[in-house]
Design an enzyme around this catalytic site. Sequence first.
Site, PDB file in Angstrom:
ATOM      1  N   LYS A  14       0.836  -1.217   0.000  1.00 53.06           N
ATOM      2  CA  LYS A  14       0.000   0.000   0.000  1.00 53.06           C
ATOM      3  C   LYS A  14       0.871   1.268   0.000  1.00 53.06           C
ATOM      4  O   LYS A  14       0.619   2.203  -0.751  1.00 53.06           O
ATOM      5  CB  LYS A  14      -0.913   0.021   1.236  1.00 53.06           C
ATOM      6  CG  LYS A  14      -1.912  -1.109   1.276  1.00 53.06           C
ATOM      7  CD  LYS A  14      -2.912  -0.927   2.400  1.00 53.06           C
ATOM      8  CE  LYS A  14      -2.312  -1.023   3.779  1.00 53.06           C
ATOM      9  NZ  LYS A  14      -1.836  -2.376   4.148  1.00 53.06           N
ATOM     10  N   ARG A  88      -9.814   1.237   8.350  1.00 51.03           N
ATOM     11  CA  ARG A  88      -9.473  -0.142   8.652  1.00 51.03           C
ATOM     12  C   ARG A  88     -10.568  -0.821   9.462  1.00 51.03           C
ATOM     13  O   ARG A  88     -10.434  -1.987   9.803  1.00 51.03           O
ATOM     14  CB  ARG A  88      -8.190  -0.178   9.461  1.00 51.03           C
ATOM     15  CG  ARG A  88      -6.919  -0.483   8.651  1.00 51.03           C
ATOM     16  CD  ARG A  88      -5.751  -0.296   9.602  1.00 51.03           C
ATOM     17  NE  ARG A  88      -4.578  -1.030   9.295  1.00 51.03           N
ATOM     18  CZ  ARG A  88      -3.463  -0.494   8.806  1.00 51.03           C
ATOM     19  NH1 ARG A  88      -3.440   0.767   8.468  1.00 51.03           N
ATOM     20  NH2 ARG A  88      -2.388  -1.233   8.650  1.00 51.03           N
ATOM     21  N   ARG A 122      11.412  -7.036   4.947  1.00 47.69           N
ATOM     22  CA  ARG A 122      11.344  -5.586   4.761  1.00 47.69           C
ATOM     23  C   ARG A 122      12.303  -4.835   5.695  1.00 47.69           C
ATOM     24  O   ARG A 122      12.411  -5.156   6.869  1.00 47.69           O
ATOM     25  CB  ARG A 122       9.912  -5.104   5.014  1.00 47.69           C
ATOM     26  CG  ARG A 122       9.759  -3.592   4.930  1.00 47.69           C
ATOM     27  CD  ARG A 122       8.364  -3.167   4.634  1.00 47.69           C
ATOM     28  NE  ARG A 122       7.478  -3.318   5.775  1.00 47.69           N
ATOM     29  CZ  ARG A 122       6.195  -2.966   5.748  1.00 47.69           C
ATOM     30  NH1 ARG A 122       5.669  -2.482   4.644  1.00 47.69           N
ATOM     31  NH2 ARG A 122       5.445  -3.143   6.802  1.00 47.69           N
ATOM     32  N   ARG A 169      11.159  -2.653  11.009  1.00 43.45           N
ATOM     33  CA  ARG A 169      10.085  -2.070  11.820  1.00 43.45           C
ATOM     34  C   ARG A 169       9.744  -3.017  12.959  1.00 43.45           C
ATOM     35  O   ARG A 169       9.740  -4.232  12.752  1.00 43.45           O
ATOM     36  CB  ARG A 169       8.838  -1.884  10.931  1.00 43.45           C
ATOM     37  CG  ARG A 169       8.697  -0.479  10.389  1.00 43.45           C
ATOM     38  CD  ARG A 169       7.644  -0.387   9.318  1.00 43.45           C
ATOM     39  NE  ARG A 169       6.302  -0.809   9.713  1.00 43.45           N
ATOM     40  CZ  ARG A 169       5.213  -0.633   8.968  1.00 43.45           C
ATOM     41  NH1 ARG A 169       5.310  -0.033   7.801  1.00 43.45           N
ATOM     42  NH2 ARG A 169       4.048  -1.065   9.372  1.00 43.45           N
ATOM     43  N   ARG A 180      -0.907  -8.925  12.998  1.00 42.23           N
ATOM     44  CA  ARG A 180      -1.414  -7.929  12.051  1.00 42.23           C
ATOM     45  C   ARG A 180      -2.269  -8.576  10.966  1.00 42.23           C
ATOM     46  O   ARG A 180      -3.266  -8.015  10.533  1.00 42.23           O
ATOM     47  CB  ARG A 180      -0.245  -7.150  11.419  1.00 42.23           C
ATOM     48  CG  ARG A 180       0.399  -6.183  12.407  1.00 42.23           C
ATOM     49  CD  ARG A 180       1.745  -5.714  11.932  1.00 42.23           C
ATOM     50  NE  ARG A 180       1.669  -4.874  10.762  1.00 42.23           N
ATOM     51  CZ  ARG A 180       2.652  -4.741   9.877  1.00 42.23           C
ATOM     52  NH1 ARG A 180       3.764  -5.423  10.011  1.00 42.23           N
ATOM     53  NH2 ARG A 180       2.505  -3.943   8.855  1.00 42.23           N
TER      54      ARG A 180
HETATM   55  P1  AMP Z   1       0.588   0.616   8.440  1.00 43.76           P
HETATM   56  O1  AMP Z   1       1.864   1.355   8.243  1.00 43.76           O
HETATM   57  O2  AMP Z   1      -0.544   1.141   7.602  1.00 43.76           O
HETATM   58  O3  AMP Z   1       0.749  -0.868   8.359  1.00 43.76           O
HETATM   59  O4  AMP Z   1       0.132   0.924   9.969  1.00 43.76           O
HETATM   60  C1  AMP Z   1       0.955   0.575  11.059  1.00 43.76           C
HETATM   61  C2  AMP Z   1       0.123   0.486  12.315  1.00 43.76           C
HETATM   62  O5  AMP Z   1      -0.480   1.760  12.619  1.00 43.76           O
HETATM   63  C3  AMP Z   1      -1.044  -0.497  12.281  1.00 43.76           C
HETATM   64  O6  AMP Z   1      -0.650  -1.838  12.533  1.00 43.76           O
HETATM   65  C4  AMP Z   1      -1.925   0.073  13.399  1.00 43.76           C
HETATM   66  O7  AMP Z   1      -1.398  -0.221  14.676  1.00 43.76           O
HETATM   67  C5  AMP Z   1      -1.778   1.579  13.179  1.00 43.76           C
HETATM   68  N1  AMP Z   1      -2.791   2.086  12.231  1.00 43.76           N
HETATM   69  C6  AMP Z   1      -2.559   2.634  11.002  1.00 43.76           C
HETATM   70  N2  AMP Z   1      -3.704   2.987  10.405  1.00 43.76           N
HETATM   71  C7  AMP Z   1      -4.699   2.645  11.271  1.00 43.76           C
HETATM   72  C8  AMP Z   1      -6.115   2.731  11.223  1.00 43.76           C
HETATM   73  N3  AMP Z   1      -6.753   3.236  10.151  1.00 43.76           N
HETATM   74  N4  AMP Z   1      -6.814   2.266  12.293  1.00 43.76           N
HETATM   75  C9  AMP Z   1      -6.198   1.767  13.371  1.00 43.76           C
HETATM   76  N5  AMP Z   1      -4.868   1.637  13.481  1.00 43.76           N
HETATM   77  C10 AMP Z   1      -4.115   2.072  12.449  1.00 43.76           C
END
Ligand code: AMP
Length: 230
Positions: A14, A88, A122, A169, A180
């Site tokens: 993404k 989400r 990654r 990360r 996740r």
């Molecule tokens: P990402 O980089 O999009 O994978 O997001 C990393 C982490 O941020 C996720 O595993 C969640 O803990 C938090 N996060 C990001 N976007 C959201 C969202 N829309 N709702 C809830 N938690 C989020």
Amino acid sequence: MTELIIFGPPGSGKGTYSKELERLIGIKRISTGDIFRKEIEKNTKLGQAIKKYVESGALVPDDIVIKVVEKELKRIRKKNFILDGFPRTIEQAKALDKIVKIKGIILLRMDERILIKKLAGRRVCINCGKPYNVVSIDEVVGKVHYVLPAIKPKKRGICDVCGSKLIQRKDDKPSVIKKRLEVYKKQSRPVLRYYRKKGVTFINVTVNRDIETVTKRILSLLKRRMKIKV
Ligand code: AMP
């Protein structure tokens, strides 16, 4: 106006593809994950409140996420945008409906076994966030042949762009990856059904080739299905 969401399981790309679209068609990318990681790094009040969720692979509570996105959308006012990592949950999708009408969803597909391998490989730059991958994949799953070349820096462990250190990360560690993926299946995937019922255009893309090839596929579908100028 172009109001898009990029959706898919963790590790499907993404961030990568929304950045490519930002660069190529000039839409503004809003990534809740990036916003949260910056807040954690700066140790702000918000960062302190959300750290435990992000680092354990759980979702940040809806009320916090919704406020952050509302603020961002107000700030960029009416510009074309792509949401990366939001909504989400169904609650978040409903809150978004009250602010803007989403025109299309780019849905990235990738088999779970491949996702796990890719996430474990990654690495990201500690300074500029540029992603790399130390794992190279050449594997057939079902009818899909995945050929995903590694993206290695010229100098091991060092970012090509800014010379800073590459790190893994915290949420890319194997135990957190599993969590996740579970969260995605239980809480996030239902959001797709919500938008299907609303008749939003879906751009489905299987991520089984290198970034350039997949980006071309996305662009050609955006042009054909949504008449977006690319
Ligand atoms: P990402 O980089 O999009 O994978 O997001 C990393 C982490 O941020 C996720 O595993 C969640 O803990 C938090 N996060 C990001 N976007 C959201 C969202 N829309 N709702 C809830 N938690 C989020």
